[in-house]
Write a protein that holds these residues in place. Structure first.
Motif, mmCIF file in Angstrom:
data_model
loop_
_atom_site.group_PDB
_atom_site.id
_atom_site.type_symbol
_atom_site.label_atom_id
_atom_site.label_comp_id
_atom_site.label_asym_id
_atom_site.label_seq_id
_atom_site.Cartn_x
_atom_site.Cartn_y
_atom_site.Cartn_z
ATOM 1 N N GLN A 183 0.856 -1.129 -0.025
ATOM 2 C CA GLN A 183 0.043 -0.077 0.121
ATOM 3 C C GLN A 183 0.769 1.420 -0.124
ATOM 4 O O GLN A 183 1.758 1.268 0.991
ATOM 5 N N PRO A 184 0.651 1.989 -0.877
ATOM 6 C CA PRO A 184 1.307 3.210 -1.022
ATOM 7 C C PRO A 184 1.222 4.070 0.071
ATOM 8 O O PRO A 184 -0.037 4.302 0.937
ATOM 9 N N ALA A 185 2.184 4.808 0.790
ATOM 10 C CA ALA A 185 2.315 5.674 1.952
ATOM 11 C C ALA A 185 1.964 7.409 1.562
ATOM 12 O O ALA A 185 2.847 7.887 0.977
ATOM 13 N N TYR A 186 0.477 7.707 1.148
ATOM 14 C CA TYR A 186 0.291 9.061 0.701
ATOM 15 C C TYR A 186 0.479 10.051 1.789
ATOM 16 O O TYR A 186 0.177 9.867 3.080
ATOM 17 N N THR A 187 1.261 10.950 1.493
ATOM 18 C CA THR A 187 1.273 12.297 2.363
ATOM 19 C C THR A 187 0.017 12.758 2.245
ATOM 20 O O THR A 187 -1.011 12.698 1.693
ATOM 21 N N ALA A 188 -0.277 13.712 3.648
ATOM 22 C CA ALA A 188 -1.400 14.523 3.734
ATOM 23 C C ALA A 188 -1.809 15.260 2.506
ATOM 24 O O ALA A 188 -2.871 15.398 2.240
ATOM 25 N N GLU A 189 -0.507 15.899 2.038
ATOM 26 C CA GLU A 189 -0.789 16.824 0.903
ATOM 27 C C GLU A 189 -1.312 16.262 -0.238
ATOM 28 O O GLU A 189 -1.858 16.594 -1.098
ATOM 29 N N GLU A 190 -0.728 15.059 -0.703
ATOM 30 C CA GLU A 190 -1.062 14.183 -1.777
ATOM 31 C C GLU A 190 -2.473 13.728 -1.504
ATOM 32 O O GLU A 190 -3.061 13.808 -2.741
ATOM 33 N N LYS A 191 -2.970 13.156 -0.474
ATOM 34 C CA LYS A 191 -4.228 12.817 -0.131
ATOM 35 C C LYS A 191 -5.295 14.087 -0.545
ATOM 36 O O LYS A 191 -6.280 13.796 -1.114
ATOM 37 N N ARG A 192 -5.020 15.237 0.073
ATOM 38 C CA ARG A 192 -5.766 16.143 -0.279
ATOM 39 C C ARG A 192 -5.948 16.690 -1.681
ATOM 40 O O ARG A 192 -6.914 16.773 -2.163
ATOM 41 N N ARG A 193 -4.714 16.746 -2.312
ATOM 42 C CA ARG A 193 -4.696 17.090 -3.769
ATOM 43 C C ARG A 193 -5.561 15.995 -4.697
ATOM 44 O O ARG A 193 -6.156 16.434 -5.463
ATOM 45 N N ARG A 194 -5.491 14.714 -4.219
ATOM 46 C CA ARG A 194 -6.320 13.630 -5.126
ATOM 47 C C ARG A 194 -7.845 13.865 -4.758
ATOM 48 O O ARG A 194 -8.700 13.538 -5.576
ATOM 49 N N ILE A 195 -7.995 14.036 -3.423
ATOM 50 C CA ILE A 195 -9.475 14.170 -3.260
ATOM 51 C C ILE A 195 -10.133 15.562 -3.466
ATOM 52 O O ILE A 195 -11.206 15.631 -4.138
ATOM 53 N N PHE A 196 -9.223 16.452 -3.834
ATOM 54 C CA PHE A 196 -9.743 17.693 -4.709
ATOM 55 C C PHE A 196 -10.073 17.467 -6.118
ATOM 56 O O PHE A 196 -10.931 17.807 -6.635
ATOM 57 N N ALA A 197 -9.074 16.778 -6.787
ATOM 58 C CA ALA A 197 -9.228 16.534 -7.787
ATOM 59 C C ALA A 197 -10.447 15.404 -8.279
ATOM 60 O O ALA A 197 -11.168 15.889 -9.297
ATOM 61 N N ILE A 198 -10.545 14.600 -7.219
ATOM 62 C CA ILE A 198 -12.120 13.779 -7.410
ATOM 63 C C ILE A 198 -13.288 14.853 -7.454
ATOM 64 O O ILE A 198 -14.030 14.581 -8.167
ATOM 65 N N VAL A 199 -13.158 15.747 -6.447
ATOM 66 C CA VAL A 199 -14.384 16.678 -6.218
ATOM 67 C C VAL A 199 -14.272 17.468 -7.522
ATOM 68 O O VAL A 199 -15.601 18.014 -8.194
ATOM 69 N N GLY A 200 -13.247 18.112 -8.182
ATOM 70 C CA GLY A 200 -13.337 18.879 -9.215
ATOM 71 C C GLY A 200 -13.823 18.211 -10.647
ATOM 72 O O GLY A 200 -14.686 18.715 -11.447
ATOM 73 N N ALA A 201 -13.271 16.867 -10.746
ATOM 74 C CA ALA A 201 -13.695 16.030 -12.024
ATOM 75 C C ALA A 201 -15.354 15.655 -11.625
ATOM 76 O O ALA A 201 -15.986 15.862 -12.751
ATOM 77 N N SER A 202 -15.610 15.343 -10.702
ATOM 78 C CA SER A 202 -17.186 14.963 -10.398
ATOM 79 C C SER A 202 -17.923 16.009 -10.398
ATOM 80 O O SER A 202 -19.154 15.836 -10.793
ATOM 81 N N SER A 203 -17.688 17.326 -9.996
ATOM 82 C CA SER A 203 -18.550 18.461 -10.182
ATOM 83 C C SER A 203 -18.862 18.818 -11.733
ATOM 84 O O SER A 203 -20.079 19.021 -11.725
ATOM 85 N N GLY A 204 -18.007 18.894 -12.313
ATOM 86 C CA GLY A 204 -18.048 18.992 -13.580
ATOM 87 C C GLY A 204 -19.108 17.836 -14.366
ATOM 88 O O GLY A 204 -19.979 18.046 -15.113
ATOM 89 N N ASN A 205 -18.791 16.442 -13.858
ATOM 90 C CA ASN A 205 -19.718 15.502 -14.260
ATOM 91 C C ASN A 205 -20.993 15.468 -13.863
ATOM 92 O O ASN A 205 -22.072 15.500 -14.577
ATOM 93 N N LEU A 206 -21.383 16.384 -12.580
ATOM 94 C CA LEU A 206 -22.829 16.518 -12.119
ATOM 95 C C LEU A 206 -23.487 17.438 -13.031
ATOM 96 O O LEU A 206 -24.436 17.323 -13.485
ATOM 97 N N VAL A 207 -22.650 18.455 -13.360
ATOM 98 C CA VAL A 207 -23.118 19.689 -14.433
ATOM 99 C C VAL A 207 -23.612 18.941 -15.538
ATOM 100 O O VAL A 207 -24.789 19.211 -16.263
ATOM 101 N N GLU A 208 -22.760 18.307 -16.159
ATOM 102 C CA GLU A 208 -23.042 17.449 -17.420
ATOM 103 C C GLU A 208 -24.281 16.665 -17.423
ATOM 104 O O GLU A 208 -25.200 16.667 -18.498
ATOM 105 N N TRP A 209 -24.359 15.913 -16.441
ATOM 106 C CA TRP A 209 -25.474 14.749 -16.353
ATOM 107 C C TRP A 209 -26.692 15.829 -16.005
ATOM 108 O O TRP A 209 -27.900 15.395 -16.516
ATOM 109 N N PHE A 210 -26.683 16.809 -15.198
ATOM 110 C CA PHE A 210 -27.871 17.472 -15.131
ATOM 111 C C PHE A 210 -28.492 18.087 -16.344
ATOM 112 O O PHE A 210 -29.613 17.973 -16.631
ATOM 113 N N ASP A 211 -27.415 18.695 -17.201
ATOM 114 C CA ASP A 211 -28.005 19.143 -18.456
ATOM 115 C C ASP A 211 -28.712 18.163 -19.350
ATOM 116 O O ASP A 211 -29.441 18.365 -19.945
ATOM 117 N N PHE A 212 -28.084 16.936 -19.405
ATOM 118 C CA PHE A 212 -28.499 16.130 -20.305
ATOM 119 C C PHE A 212 -29.930 15.421 -19.658
ATOM 120 O O PHE A 212 -30.671 15.165 -20.471
#
Length: 446
Positions: free
Chosen positions: A20-49
């Protein structure tokens, strides 16, 4: 933050047990923010559709000549299905862009296109104003949106799978469907709010346009969020000679492509049966009032959305293959009984419970829909493989679900549609038997 395994996309042997990789706190934060950023756009796309599907009950008469309500719904469902036919092209086009130019670039283009399509529908003249041009332009806007959303799924699924924390990829990648369902839920909620503010006559006359304006504005916000995302694909992978090519996909990963296509067909069909079509089924077959139906679907979709992380976590424990086998088996056993029971109930509470049970079965698939596909392909053709296989299965079986169901009803053989969905669940189960017990790709990726 590079999700590539190595520049060639190779993985460790299946028998190896990765640390298991030892993620730093900063790396975890960046990855979770990336999940939020990508998924927020996904929400808008599917709302429109999806807002098209949920507001169709109000605007069907505006774009098609006055006739039987079922015929009008058939026409709007036909346009809805036509949007799905663009998905394979979108899956190929945006998959190629994502594999050759980066996931971020692909996601920015797709959300921009969805914004444009929503604006066109929002300000489109009616049949009474411009005649046959009205349904023709509506169709053109939906084809444009279909192209966009065809690319959105594959790229977002790939990005979220690559950026998710290893050992929790089922949980984190489940947020693609949290936001996909969230887009549906917000579309339903928007209609519910409009129903409390406006009369039915006002909704049919002009207020149905409001959700499309809201969707276009939200897409601009999503665009800004996505501009801050970190790319997950390395430059060396993007310059691979076979990156994003059909030749590279089918030369080395043909079996994976058809496996994904096989279970996507059944998954898409049952998903649209119990989500977008269910609103019309409750009104047109069960006989519930439109407002009551909106409340039932709002509650059911909310619970469905909340289920996704739980079923994603389950897949991290029992494996994607077991999730998919449970999905196929339970879908085969319970589709006909649930749809038949709905057909004969008059209680919105009973209808709500039955729909929630059905959506729980569907959750075995939707919670891991992105990751179970992404794990089948190496990084240089991952977005293309995921996006194209999903788009083809979705276009043929998901996009036609409403039309097939309404046609069966108009022909007096509505129960035949129930058995059609069941047969596709059998196929999904059989195809899922081909899934490896341990994923070939992403498993050893940090």
């Amino acid at each position: 933050m590079n999700a590539s395994i190595d520049p060639a996309g190779r993985t460790a042997p299946a028998s190896a047990t990765p640390l298991q990789p030892a993620y730093t706190a900063e790396e975890k934060r960046r990855r979770i923010f990336a999940i939020v950023g990508a998924s927020s756009g996904n929400l808008v796309e599917w709302f429109d559709f999806y807002v098209y599907a949920f507001s169709a009950l109000y605007f069907a008469g505006a774009f098609f000549p006055k006739s039987d309500p079922t015929v009008q719904l058939l026409n709007t469902a036909g346009v809805f299905a036509a949007g799905f036919l663009m998905r394979p092209i979108g899956g190929w086009l945006f998959g190629r862009i994502a594999d050759r130019r980066g996931r971020k670039t692909s996601m920015l283009i797709s959300v921009t296109m969805m914004c444009a399509g929503s604006l066109v529908i929002a300000f489109l003249p009616t049949y009474a104003q411009i005649g046959a041009w009205a349904p023709a332009l509506l169709l053109a806007a939906r084809l444009f949106q279909g192209l966009s959303v065809g690319g959105e799924y594959g790229t977002t699924a790939t990005y979220m799978s690559e950026v998710a924390l290893r050992g929790q990829r089922g949980f984190f990648s489940s947020f693609q469907y949290v936001t996909l369902i969230g887009g549906q839920l917000l579309a339903v909620l928007t209609i519910v709010i409009l129903e409390t503010i406006f009369t039915e006559a006002e909704l049919r006359a002009w207020a149905w346009r409001i959700p499309f304006v809201v969707g276009a504005i939200a897409a601009v916000v999503a665009m800004l969020l996505r501009r801050s995302l970190t790319e997950t694909q390395g430059a060396q992978t993007r310059t691979n000679q076979e990156a994003g090519t059909l030749a590279g996909l089918f030369r080395h990963h043909k079996a994976a492509f058809f496996t994904v296509l096989g279970y996507t067909a059944g998954g898409s069909l049952i998903f649209y049966t119990f989500t977008t079509y269910m609103q019309k089924y409750l009104v047109n077959t069960v006989g519930l009032p439109i407002k009551t139906t909106s409340y039932v679907m709002t509650g059911a979709l909310f619970l469905y959305m909340c289920m996704q992380p739980l079923f994603g976590m389950l897949s991290d424990r029992i494996g994607r293959r077991n999730n998919m086998l449970l999905f196929g088996a339970l879908g085969t056993l319970f589709t006909v009984p649930i749809l038949t029971a709905l057909q004969h109930t008059s209680s919105p509470y009973v209808a709500f419970v039955l729909i929630v049970v059905a959506l729980a079965i569907v959750s075995f698939y939707t919670s891991i829909s992105g990751i179970v596909k992404a794990e089948m392909f190496p990084p240089e053709v991952r977005a293309l493989g995921v996006g194209l296989a999903y788009a083809v299965g979705n276009a043929v079986f998901g996009g036609s679900a409403e039309y097939a169901a309404l046609w069966a009803k108009s022909a007096g053989i509505e129960s035949s549609f129930f058995w059609y969905v069941t047969v596709m669940m059998v196929i999904a189960f059989l195809v899922s038997l081909r899934l490896p017990r341990q994923a070939s790709y992403l498993h050893h990726d940090h």
